[in-house]
Design a protein around this motif. Structure first.
Motif, short mmCIF file in Angstrom:
data_model
loop_
_atom_site.label_atom_id
_atom_site.label_comp_id
_atom_site.label_asym_id
_atom_site.label_seq_id
_atom_site.Cartn_x
_atom_site.Cartn_y
_atom_site.Cartn_z
N ALA A 31 -9.21 -4.70 11.38
CA ALA A 31 -8.78 -5.18 10.06
C ALA A 31 -9.11 -4.19 8.95
O ALA A 31 -8.33 -4.01 8.01
CB ALA A 31 -9.41 -6.54 9.76
N ALA A 32 -10.26 -3.54 9.06
CA ALA A 32 -10.68 -2.59 8.01
C ALA A 32 -9.63 -1.50 7.79
O ALA A 32 -9.42 -1.06 6.66
CB ALA A 32 -12.03 -1.97 8.37
N HIS A 33 -8.99 -1.08 8.85
CA HIS A 33 -8.00 0.00 8.75
C HIS A 33 -6.83 -0.42 7.86
O HIS A 33 -6.44 0.31 6.95
CB HIS A 33 -7.52 0.38 10.16
N GLY A 34 -6.29 -1.60 8.11
CA GLY A 34 -5.17 -2.09 7.31
C GLY A 34 -5.57 -2.42 5.88
O GLY A 34 -4.83 -2.13 4.94
N VAL A 35 -6.73 -3.02 5.70
CA VAL A 35 -7.19 -3.36 4.36
C VAL A 35 -7.40 -2.10 3.53
O VAL A 35 -7.02 -2.03 2.36
CB VAL A 35 -8.46 -4.23 4.41
N ALA A 36 -7.99 -1.07 4.13
CA ALA A 36 -8.21 0.19 3.41
C ALA A 36 -6.87 0.79 2.98
O ALA A 36 -6.76 1.34 1.87
CB ALA A 36 -8.98 1.17 4.29
N GLU A 37 -5.87 0.67 3.82
CA GLU A 37 -4.55 1.18 3.47
C GLU A 37 -3.98 0.44 2.26
O GLU A 37 -3.41 1.04 1.35
CB GLU A 37 -3.62 1.04 4.68
N VAL A 38 -4.16 -0.88 2.22
CA VAL A 38 -3.70 -1.67 1.07
C VAL A 38 -4.47 -1.27 -0.18
O VAL A 38 -3.88 -1.10 -1.26
CB VAL A 38 -3.85 -3.18 1.35
N LEU A 39 -5.78 -1.10 -0.07
CA LEU A 39 -6.57 -0.66 -1.22
C LEU A 39 -6.03 0.65 -1.78
O LEU A 39 -5.90 0.81 -3.00
CB LEU A 39 -8.05 -0.53 -0.84
N GLN A 40 -5.73 1.59 -0.91
CA GLN A 40 -5.17 2.87 -1.36
C GLN A 40 -3.84 2.66 -2.07
O GLN A 40 -3.58 3.28 -3.10
CB GLN A 40 -4.97 3.82 -0.18
#
Length: 135
Positions: A31-40
């Motif tokens: 999940a962290a991978h996708g969430v970090a992408e959204v944050l960016q």
């Protein structure tokens, strides 16, 4: 319950744009991978924090919060529940302004310590869900 709408909005829009994402690795299924992408996508600078210190989404990683050589605004936590309180304490120690515990992470003792130290905190919420709601 662990982050009213005003606190969520303040962290997402006013606290700062440098987010250390603890538990972020190159594993795309996490999940962290996708969430970090959204944050960016929403203009946040992500800082991967993981024992492997991997580069993720073009950003160099660090093995721990205290190795990051610049100020961090928000510490976004993707670790096992029994480790989350330690990460919150580290966030306080490095001078972060806010701590965000992801969905499923609740540690009332960490909440009390972090809030007592003057930081904003949200638990059991996801910024990737909350950001689009801001309109």
């Amino acid at each position: 319950m662990y982050g009213d709408a005003e606190t969520v909005r303040r962290i997402l829009t006013g606290t700062g744009d440098t987010w250390a994402v603890v538990g972020l690795s190159t594993n795309e299924s996490r999940a962290a991978h996708g969430v970090a992408e959204v944050l960016q996508r929403y203009g946040k600078r992500i800082v991967p924090v993981h024992p492997k210190a991997e580069t993720v989404h073009g950003e160099p990683g660090y093995a721990s919060l205290d190795e990051i050589p610049f100020p961090v605004d928000v510490v976004d936590v993707f670790v096992n529940s029994h480790l989350a309180g330690q990460v919150a304490d580290q966030a306080v120690a490095i001078g972060a302004k806010a701590v965000w515990f992801q969905l499923g992470l609740v540690d009332e003792s960490a909440w009390e310590r972090t809030r007592a130290a003057g930081l904003d905190m949200v638990m059991d919420r996801c910024p990737a869900i909350e950001l689009p709601r801001l309109g």
